[in-house]
Design a protein around this motif. Structure first.
Motif: not given
Length: 279
Positions: A147-152, A165-175, A177-180, A267-272
């Motif tokens: 996920y870290d590499l994908a995020k970058t 958009s960058k902020k939105k992507i950051e927030q989605l990756f934080i979300k 992480e919480k799924i774990n 999957s929802k996060v991925y699609n977002q």
């Protein structure tokens, strides 16, 4: 004279056959343009079968692959993209075929093959293809949980001035992480301790309630019946398999519910993320 007539007959037959073949190829192209991918695919295959001189065959492979891709026959499409790859004359055209083949493997969750195709891309890609390479690489890394590499990589695809958009992507990756934190093993253990608790933990209230009612209901019925019965041991022996069935089924189901819920949320996060990238 007979020899001349025979030669003329053969020539005329060949010309006629060639014209029929061209008509079939042109008809297939028309069907493809009209998005009749099933009909186009069948017609392209007919051209390949009769085209012994290989006049149109090389042009048909990618077209068949595209038809199969559009009709969601991804495994066979990947095979035809492999054939089409060797018919491409430029590195740019070869790269486009590889991207389509990668797409097939990603859809099929064949991530190992997708990674191989990524490494097969030519080095001299144009700017658009370089971006496409980064995109496919990001999708692959997200799929294999890097996920870290994908995020970058996803962030690199967004214009530097597009801070929203960058902020939105950051927030989605934080979300993401919480799924774990949703652990299927924890759900299983919780339902082993208290039936239905694991389902509640996974967010499935309905199945959690059903598990509690069924398991505790059978246990209660067995105990009450045993107390009132003259043969309490026989009653408990009869009730035990039913209790075990629903008890074991409950905690196994809790684990699977947690696995499915985790996939659903991811999957929802991925699609977002993809929606944000496509803006």
């Amino acid at each position: 004279m007979q020899k001349i007539l025979l030669i003329l007959f053969i020539l005329i037959s060949q010309i006629s056959f060639s014209q029929d073949l061209k008509q079939s190829f042109d008809f297939a192209n028309e069907l493809f343009a009209k998005k009749d991918y099933t009909g186009a695919g069948i017609t392209y295959r007919r051209v390949i079968y009769f085209d012994k001189a290989e006049i149109y065959r090389k042009d048909c492979y990618k077209n068949i692959a595209d038809c199969l891709y559009e009709t969601q026959q991804f495994e066979e499409a990947a095979d035809y993209y492999e054939l089409a790859f060797f018919q491409q004359k430029t590195d740019s055209a070869k790269a486009e075929v590889i991207f389509k083949k990668m797409s097939c493997y990603l859809i099929l969750n064949n991530f190992e093959y997708a990674e191989i195709e990524l490494l097969n891309l030519p080095s001299n890609l144009n700017a658009e293809q370089n971006n496409k390479k980064v995109f496919y690489s990001a999708v692959l890394n997200f799929s294999i949980e890097k996920y870290d590499l994908a995020k970058t990589q996803f962030l690199s695809l967004i214009d530097s001035t597009n801070t929203a958009s960058k902020k939105k992507i950051e927030q989605l990756f934080i979300k993401n992480e919480k799924i774990n934190k949703l652990n299927p093993r924890t759900a299983r253990i919780m339902s082993m301790i208290i039936p239905g608790l694991g389902q509640f933990y996974a967010g499935d209230i309905k199945n959690g309630t059903n598990s509690i009612i069924l398991t505790l209901g059978i246990a209660t019925w067995g105990i009450v019946t045993a107390v009132k019965s003259t043969s309490p041991f026989d009653v408990l022996v009869t009730a035990a398999p039913w209790f075990q069935r629903y008890y074991m089924g409950g905690y196994k189901k809790a684990e699977q519910i947690a696995i499915n819920e985790k996939k659903k949320r991811r999957s929802k996060v991925y699609n977002q993320i993809l929606d944000e990238i496509s803006k």
